[in-house]
Design an enzyme around this catalytic site. Sequence first.
Site, PDB file in Angstrom:
ATOM      1  N   ASP A  59       0.887  -1.348  -0.099  1.00 10.37           N
ATOM      2  CA  ASP A  59      -0.063   0.006  -0.151  1.00 10.37           C
ATOM      3  C   ASP A  59       0.751   1.156  -0.015  1.00 10.37           C
ATOM      4  OD1 ASP A  59      -2.837  -1.260   2.071  1.00 10.37           O
ATOM      5  OD2 ASP A  59      -2.322  -1.482   0.072  1.00 10.37           O
ATOM      6  N   TYR A 113       2.026   2.040  -3.351  1.00  6.82           N
ATOM      7  CA  TYR A 113       1.078   2.479  -4.060  1.00  6.82           C
ATOM      8  C   TYR A 113       0.721   4.051  -3.811  1.00  6.82           C
ATOM      9  CZ  TYR A 113      -3.561   2.728  -6.289  1.00  6.82           C
ATOM     10  OH  TYR A 113      -4.739   3.135  -6.881  1.00  6.82           O
ATOM     11  N   ASP A 114       0.565   4.255  -2.422  1.00  5.11           N
ATOM     12  CA  ASP A 114       0.372   5.500  -2.292  1.00  5.11           C
ATOM     13  C   ASP A 114       1.451   6.542  -2.606  1.00  5.11           C
ATOM     14  OD1 ASP A 114      -1.020   4.829   1.025  1.00  5.11           O
ATOM     15  OD2 ASP A 114      -1.644   4.645  -0.844  1.00  5.11           O
ATOM     16  N   SER A 138     -13.180   6.540   0.254  1.00  2.00           N
ATOM     17  CA  SER A 138     -11.978   5.741   0.965  1.00  2.00           C
ATOM     18  C   SER A 138     -11.463   6.859   2.174  1.00  2.00           C
ATOM     19  CB  SER A 138     -10.757   5.472  -0.028  1.00  2.00           C
ATOM     20  OG  SER A 138     -10.186   6.576  -0.634  1.00  2.00           O
ATOM     21  N   GLU A 173     -11.292   4.351  15.749  1.00  2.00           N
ATOM     22  CA  GLU A 173     -11.782   2.830  15.734  1.00  2.00           C
ATOM     23  C   GLU A 173     -10.568   2.030  15.229  1.00  2.00           C
ATOM     24  OE1 GLU A 173     -14.856   3.026  12.863  1.00  2.00           O
ATOM     25  OE2 GLU A 173     -16.026   4.357  13.745  1.00  2.00           O
ATOM     26  N   LYS A 175      -8.878  -0.083  12.224  1.00  2.00           N
ATOM     27  CA  LYS A 175      -8.874  -0.206  10.939  1.00  2.00           C
ATOM     28  C   LYS A 175      -8.649  -1.730  10.460  1.00  2.00           C
ATOM     29  CE  LYS A 175      -7.904   1.989   6.589  1.00  2.00           C
ATOM     30  NZ  LYS A 175      -7.361   1.043   5.572  1.00  2.00           N
ATOM     31  N   ASP A 220      -8.495  -4.898   8.608  1.00  2.00           N
ATOM     32  CA  ASP A 220      -7.867  -5.224   7.248  1.00  2.00           C
ATOM     33  C   ASP A 220      -8.704  -6.319   6.559  1.00  2.00           C
ATOM     34  OD1 ASP A 220      -6.241  -5.229   5.083  1.00  2.00           O
ATOM     35  OD2 ASP A 220      -4.609  -5.984   5.944  1.00  2.00           O
ATOM     36  N   ARG A 270     -17.408  -3.162  -2.109  1.00  2.00           N
ATOM     37  CA  ARG A 270     -17.171  -1.580  -2.471  1.00  2.00           C
ATOM     38  C   ARG A 270     -17.011  -1.388  -3.824  1.00  2.00           C
ATOM     39  NH1 ARG A 270     -12.412   1.414  -2.694  1.00  2.00           N
ATOM     40  NH2 ARG A 270     -12.724   3.656  -2.013  1.00  2.00           N
ATOM     41  N   GLU A 300     -16.684  -3.788   7.814  1.00  2.00           N
ATOM     42  CA  GLU A 300     -15.595  -4.716   7.032  1.00  2.00           C
ATOM     43  C   GLU A 300     -15.912  -6.180   7.301  1.00  2.00           C
ATOM     44  OE1 GLU A 300     -13.477  -2.702   5.831  1.00  2.00           O
ATOM     45  OE2 GLU A 300     -11.581  -3.612   5.508  1.00  2.00           O
ATOM     46  N   TYR A 345     -19.002  -0.282  10.820  1.00  2.00           N
ATOM     47  CA  TYR A 345     -18.468   0.846  11.101  1.00  2.00           C
ATOM     48  C   TYR A 345     -19.004   1.919  10.539  1.00  2.00           C
ATOM     49  CZ  TYR A 345     -15.998   0.272   6.700  1.00  2.00           C
ATOM     50  OH  TYR A 345     -15.768   0.181   5.231  1.00  2.00           O
ATOM     51  N   LYS A 368      -2.069   5.361   9.644  1.00  2.00           N
ATOM     52  CA  LYS A 368      -1.435   4.063   9.231  1.00  2.00           C
ATOM     53  C   LYS A 368      -0.217   3.691  10.102  1.00  2.00           C
ATOM     54  CE  LYS A 368      -2.538   3.234   5.232  1.00  2.00           C
ATOM     55  NZ  LYS A 368      -3.220   1.922   4.601  1.00  2.00           N
ATOM     56  N   CYS A 395      19.632 -17.015 -20.022  1.00  2.48           N
ATOM     57  CA  CYS A 395      18.175 -17.160 -19.386  1.00  2.48           C
ATOM     58  C   CYS A 395      17.953 -18.429 -18.384  1.00  2.48           C
ATOM     59  CB  CYS A 395      17.122 -16.821 -20.638  1.00  2.48           C
ATOM     60  SG  CYS A 395      15.498 -17.615 -19.958  1.00  2.48           S
ATOM     61  N   CYS A 399      15.848 -20.886 -20.425  1.00  2.26           N
ATOM     62  CA  CYS A 399      15.800 -21.577 -21.795  1.00  2.26           C
ATOM     63  C   CYS A 399      17.414 -21.489 -22.338  1.00  2.26           C
ATOM     64  CB  CYS A 399      15.044 -21.140 -22.780  1.00  2.26           C
ATOM     65  SG  CYS A 399      15.602 -19.204 -23.183  1.00  2.26           S
ATOM     66  N   CYS A 403      15.526 -11.735 -22.017  1.00  6.35           N
ATOM     67  CA  CYS A 403      15.672 -13.109 -22.927  1.00  6.35           C
ATOM     68  C   CYS A 403      15.166 -12.697 -24.078  1.00  6.35           C
ATOM     69  CB  CYS A 403      14.932 -14.241 -22.022  1.00  6.35           C
ATOM     70  SG  CYS A 403      14.920 -15.554 -23.018  1.00  6.35           S
ATOM     71  N   CYS A 429      11.184 -18.996 -25.494  1.00  7.18           N
ATOM     72  CA  CYS A 429      11.435 -19.458 -24.240  1.00  7.18           C
ATOM     73  C   CYS A 429      10.148 -19.946 -23.377  1.00  7.18           C
ATOM     74  CB  CYS A 429      12.118 -18.100 -23.610  1.00  7.18           C
ATOM     75  SG  CYS A 429      12.094 -18.179 -21.602  1.00  7.18           S
TER      76      CYS A 429
HETATM   77  S1  IVH Z   1     -14.886   4.478   7.158  1.00  2.16           S
HETATM   78  C1  IVH Z   1     -15.556   7.589   4.772  1.00  2.16           C
HETATM   79  N1  IVH Z   1     -13.987   2.859   9.436  1.00  2.16           N
HETATM   80  O1  IVH Z   1     -10.858   1.289   5.442  1.00  2.16           O
HETATM   81  C2  IVH Z   1     -15.489   6.413   5.496  1.00  2.16           C
HETATM   82  N2  IVH Z   1     -13.201   2.236   6.849  1.00  2.16           N
HETATM   83  O2  IVH Z   1     -10.071   3.472   2.990  1.00  2.16           O
HETATM   84  C3  IVH Z   1     -14.770   5.294   4.846  1.00  2.16           C
HETATM   85  N3  IVH Z   1     -12.160   0.133   7.172  1.00  2.16           N
HETATM   86  O3  IVH Z   1     -12.394   0.444   2.256  1.00  2.16           O
HETATM   87  C4  IVH Z   1     -14.587   4.129   5.383  1.00  2.16           C
HETATM   88  N4  IVH Z   1     -12.010  -0.208   9.027  1.00  2.16           N
HETATM   89  O4  IVH Z   1     -12.686  -1.233   4.151  1.00  2.16           O
HETATM   90  C5  IVH Z   1     -13.996   3.000   7.900  1.00  2.16           C
HETATM   91  N5  IVH Z   1     -13.436   1.724  11.061  1.00  2.16           N
HETATM   92  C6  IVH Z   1     -13.263   1.661   9.787  1.00  2.16           C
HETATM   93  C7  IVH Z   1     -12.632   0.920   9.017  1.00  2.16           C
HETATM   94  C8  IVH Z   1     -12.736   1.281   7.577  1.00  2.16           C
HETATM   95  C9  IVH Z   1     -11.466  -0.749   7.836  1.00  2.16           C
HETATM   96  C10 IVH Z   1     -11.469   0.167   5.509  1.00  2.16           C
HETATM   97  C11 IVH Z   1     -12.686   0.166   4.684  1.00  2.16           C
HETATM   98  C12 IVH Z   1     -12.232   1.048   3.692  1.00  2.16           C
HETATM   99  C13 IVH Z   1     -10.876   1.505   3.647  1.00  2.16           C
HETATM  100  C14 IVH Z   1     -10.962   2.838   3.656  1.00  2.16           C
END
Ligand code: IVH
Length: 691
Positions: free
Chosen positions: A53, A56-57, A102, A138, A140, A142, A161, A196, A248, A336, A432, A435, A450, A455
Amino acid sequence: MSPRRRSSTASDPAAHAAAPEAADTAQQAQQLRAALERANHRYYALDDPEIADDAYDGLLDALRRLEAEHPELRTEDSPTQRVGAEPVSRLQKVAHLEPMLSLPNARTPEELRQWVTRMRTHLAREGIDDPAIEYVVEPKVDGLAISLVYRNGVLQRGATRGNGEIGEDVTHNLRTITSIPQRIEHAPELVEIRGEVYMSLHDFAALNERRAEAGESTFMNPRNSAAGTIRQLDPKLAAQRPLSFSAYQVGVSEGLELSTHWEALEWMAGHGFPVNRDVELKRDEEDVIAQCQSWEKRRGSLDFEIDGAVVKLSDLALQRRLGSVGRDPRWAVAWKFAPTTAVTRLQKIAWNVGRSGDLHPYAMLEPVHVGGVTIKLATLHNEEDLRRKDIRPGEDVIVLRAGDVIPQVISPAPHVAEHKRRPPRPRPPARCPFCDTETVKPDGAVFTQCPNRDCPERRWQLLKHFCSRGGMDIAGLGDKQVAMLLRRRLVSTPADFYALSEEQLLGLERFAESSVRNLLAAIDQSRQRPFARVLFALGIEEVGEVTAQSLASHFGDIDALLAAPAEAIAEVAGIGSKTAAVLREALDDDGMRALIAALRQAGLKFEQGGLAATDGPLVGKVFVLTGTLPKLSREQAAERVRSAGGRVSSSVSQKTDYLVVGDSPGSKLAKAERLGVAVVDEAQLLALLDH
Ligand code: IVH
């Protein structure tokens, strides 16, 4: 992440800081988009992410920066402009009642304080000075975001989603999750619950153990396992895999009065939804930070994986006033966790060969425990990455497992600096590994290659890509089956799949009579895949799913594309002149021409419009959409046009009949006006559809 061929910059966001020339800048933007597109595909379509991630970010930030500095480079289909990636599968698509957003990230206390300041400044501008703010903190979890819609208390529909606007209907699988109420008492007319879906660590371990005993493949991590389960077509499979749910958010509702998010959590808990017990309400920002840090400390002792904490403003009226920027709400932020690192011995650098012949290095490590998993392999981008990191086999290295995806080697361990004599630098192999052909490195190329088109590894990669979910999506042709067919010399190019017969397959191991029939039926069915998918499946290096879609709608059929000069290809949204030239070269290749001819012969679709209605008020009309429309999302509008028989193209040309404009239309409007293309707004489009 596998960077695009002609530069190393796609893998290294930092390298984008100094962009010297315009052409380079355009190419960089294109490369970043290609890299993000590929990452999205791996993450959303294949549930098999290739980059962390964080990485990616980093790429997304780099692209945002580049586009902010050079707005002319921003394309409509840029990953910065979308809520997520397109869902890909055979599940039914459903439009969410309200987009599923998101979250923006904060990685340090300072970034969290900045988020608060931004929020307060925004509110002050709205005339709300210095409000007392309550925050909810809260975990988060996964897993996978899910929306559940209850009408009159009955669970009516559950969806993933997806891209935030359109998800996939997975009600059948969600009904197998015992912690999701099928029915709620004293319910309002309509209520949407978001949360989630995840797999607990002990359920994950038990599932993998059962699978290993049964000789089945095991899952990489709980998230992949939950994602793979929820997207199954058969709910019996989902029922065998224990999933959990954590609510959530209350989404859309009618007949329900809530004024704070805290109340929403209480309402959900009171109506039978699992809500995390350790959610807390805080008034002071420093307490919020301490609470986030406390989640970080508890991370290892929980029975589920979390990749951060989420901080939300509790007051729903303030949430509405704050709104969102693109896909990120202003009223919530994800804290994060710091990535997890470990030190281990780099045993060896090994090399993979991609379908175009590029050699990709990866690290083989002495097994080490990082962030809850044992890792043995780590990705390296390319030779340049290896050189820059200066890691050497036989020495200790730092590995990072960020965002809980694929681990990366970061650098030599600090104590390596004390070594008097270091082992030699790793080099790409002279031959290679698959091959034994002598490898080459053309001038200016990032990858050693290669050059052998025969191959076996290159062929396998190409054939796998062709059958993959984003490509022809042939069920029953997984990596192993493809390898076997290749070994038995039953296939060597993708066109050979279409010539396979029952007799040829029946003798093979693992192919019972019924599976042979299913496989042949699946191959036959793949002939119906739309042109864009066929274009993607061809495996041309520069052509990801989005690009394939743009090319298909722009040119309409393969002959137009094959005849188009590079300059015409460069007119397609999202394709720069360099990519266009490379694409032109790939299309002119004899092997590619022969493949296209053979696939055409086999009956694949080489023209757009397989799905387009053949009658309707808009038959034969070409539309381009630009800007934000008041009611419809761009995708919804495009869908309406297509089902009325029209075609949607990504860029304005002589062939365009209508440009549909919304807010902030950009350069397309000017071009349409110059070319005398009719310009309509959403209301006029709706009127055309009604004719
Ligand atoms: S709130 C606008 N609360 O995180 C509010 N998301 O990037 C958007 N996630 O796809 C979501 N725990 O799958 C919220 N307590 C939580 C969460 C949560 C996990 C995930 C969710 C979402 C991603 C947001």
